[in-house]
Design a protein around this motif. Structure first.
Motif, PDB file in Angstrom:
ATOM      1  N   LEU A  16     -39.566  37.842 -66.483  1.00 45.73           N
ATOM      2  CA  LEU A  16     -38.673  37.233 -66.921  1.00 45.73           C
ATOM      3  C   LEU A  16     -39.021  36.261 -68.235  1.00 45.73           C
ATOM      4  CD1 LEU A  16     -36.598  35.916 -63.690  1.00 45.73           C
ATOM      5  CD2 LEU A  16     -35.919  37.462 -65.323  1.00 45.73           C
ATOM      6  N   ALA A  17     -40.409  36.125 -68.386  1.00 47.62           N
ATOM      7  CA  ALA A  17     -40.786  35.200 -69.455  1.00 47.62           C
ATOM      8  C   ALA A  17     -40.587  35.959 -70.735  1.00 47.62           C
ATOM      9  CB  ALA A  17     -42.496  35.151 -69.322  1.00 47.62           C
ATOM     10  N   ASP A  18     -40.155  37.013 -70.862  1.00 51.84           N
ATOM     11  CA  ASP A  18     -40.177  37.585 -72.399  1.00 51.84           C
ATOM     12  C   ASP A  18     -38.604  37.697 -72.573  1.00 51.84           C
ATOM     13  OD1 ASP A  18     -39.444  40.436 -73.932  1.00 51.84           O
ATOM     14  OD2 ASP A  18     -41.599  39.699 -74.407  1.00 51.84           O
ATOM     15  N   PRO A  19     -38.040  37.098 -73.835  1.00 49.88           N
ATOM     16  CA  PRO A  19     -36.782  37.186 -74.052  1.00 49.88           C
ATOM     17  C   PRO A  19     -36.109  38.691 -74.159  1.00 49.88           C
ATOM     18  CG  PRO A  19     -37.905  36.522 -75.907  1.00 49.88           C
ATOM     19  CD  PRO A  19     -39.022  36.761 -74.840  1.00 49.88           C
ATOM     20  N   THR A  20     -36.721  39.638 -74.567  1.00 48.15           N
ATOM     21  CA  THR A  20     -36.174  40.905 -74.531  1.00 48.15           C
ATOM     22  C   THR A  20     -35.886  41.514 -73.193  1.00 48.15           C
ATOM     23  OG1 THR A  20     -37.500  41.446 -76.687  1.00 48.15           O
ATOM     24  CG2 THR A  20     -36.445  43.458 -75.249  1.00 48.15           C
ATOM     25  N   ARG A  21     -36.958  41.403 -72.339  1.00 50.29           N
ATOM     26  CA  ARG A  21     -36.509  41.616 -70.781  1.00 50.29           C
ATOM     27  C   ARG A  21     -35.449  40.983 -70.132  1.00 50.29           C
ATOM     28  NH1 ARG A  21     -42.430  42.295 -71.007  1.00 50.29           N
ATOM     29  NH2 ARG A  21     -42.915  40.311 -70.283  1.00 50.29           N
ATOM     30  N   ARG A  22     -35.211  39.654 -70.635  1.00 52.37           N
ATOM     31  CA  ARG A  22     -34.219  38.809 -70.158  1.00 52.37           C
ATOM     32  C   ARG A  22     -32.864  39.539 -70.795  1.00 52.37           C
ATOM     33  NH1 ARG A  22     -37.486  34.577 -71.049  1.00 52.37           N
ATOM     34  NH2 ARG A  22     -36.220  33.838 -73.133  1.00 52.37           N
ATOM     35  N   ALA A  23     -32.789  39.824 -71.973  1.00 55.27           N
ATOM     36  CA  ALA A  23     -31.616  40.575 -72.502  1.00 55.27           C
ATOM     37  C   ALA A  23     -31.276  41.988 -71.893  1.00 55.27           C
ATOM     38  CB  ALA A  23     -31.898  40.688 -74.124  1.00 55.27           C
ATOM     39  N   ILE A  24     -32.497  42.600 -71.593  1.00 61.68           N
ATOM     40  CA  ILE A  24     -32.319  44.061 -70.960  1.00 61.68           C
ATOM     41  C   ILE A  24     -31.525  43.966 -69.568  1.00 61.68           C
ATOM     42  CG2 ILE A  24     -33.386  45.830 -69.550  1.00 61.68           C
ATOM     43  CD1 ILE A  24     -35.649  45.752 -71.960  1.00 61.68           C
ATOM     44  N   LEU A  25     -31.886  42.649 -68.780  1.00 69.60           N
ATOM     45  CA  LEU A  25     -31.307  42.567 -67.618  1.00 69.60           C
ATOM     46  C   LEU A  25     -29.831  41.921 -67.965  1.00 69.60           C
ATOM     47  CD1 LEU A  25     -33.774  40.472 -65.512  1.00 69.60           C
ATOM     48  CD2 LEU A  25     -32.803  42.648 -64.895  1.00 69.60           C
ATOM     49  N   ASP A  26     -29.477  41.204 -68.928  1.00 69.65           N
ATOM     50  CA  ASP A  26     -28.083  40.902 -69.114  1.00 69.65           C
ATOM     51  C   ASP A  26     -27.441  42.195 -69.426  1.00 69.65           C
ATOM     52  OD1 ASP A  26     -28.512  38.348 -68.807  1.00 69.65           O
ATOM     53  OD2 ASP A  26     -28.833  37.491 -70.893  1.00 69.65           O
ATOM     54  N   ALA A  27     -27.937  43.143 -70.158  1.00 73.04           N
ATOM     55  CA  ALA A  27     -27.251  44.436 -70.668  1.00 73.04           C
ATOM     56  C   ALA A  27     -26.960  45.119 -69.156  1.00 73.04           C
ATOM     57  CB  ALA A  27     -28.366  45.213 -71.568  1.00 73.04           C
TER      58      ALA A  27
END
Length: 119
Positions: A16-27
């Protein structure tokens, strides 16, 4: 209040530390998405998105199902439970401390009107 490290908790927070990975989870929140469709949403290569997805998979935050040539991803929000519990533990800790501070200040501070006698 020192907590022992947990591999699941460590993996979740690292992912979760990476903003791209958080965005992937949101997607993935609305439901299942093909990896190639997911990759189109980001300004990076399919290979880069795949690397992020693998990190999320290792943390248990994403599940992959292969159907033929297509790889479908879904979010596994149950894997966030250890992270939520860890935060909730500290939230309770700080709420108790804040309540104690309020009680202490209320008991020790003299209201301004009664402490100063001006004509």
């Amino acid at each position: 209040m020192v907590e022992q490290s947990s591999p699941k908790l460590d993996a979740a927070y690292a992912a979760l530390a990476d903003p791209t990975r958080r965005a992937i989870l949101d997607a993935l929140r609305p439901g299942e998405v093909r990896v190639t469709d997911l990759a189109r949403r980001f300004p990076v290569s399919l290979n880069a998105v795949s690397k992020h997805v693998r990190i999320l998979e290792r943390a248990g935050l994403v599940r992959r199902e292969v159907r033929g040539r297509n790889h479908f991803l879904t979010a596994n929000t149950d894997a966030l439970v250890p992270a939520r519990d860890w935060i909730d533990n500290y939230r309770t800790f700080w709420e108790v401390r804040a309540d104690a501070l309020v009680d202490h200040l209320a008991a020790t501070l003299v209201p301004r009107e009664t402490s100063v006698n001006h004509p």
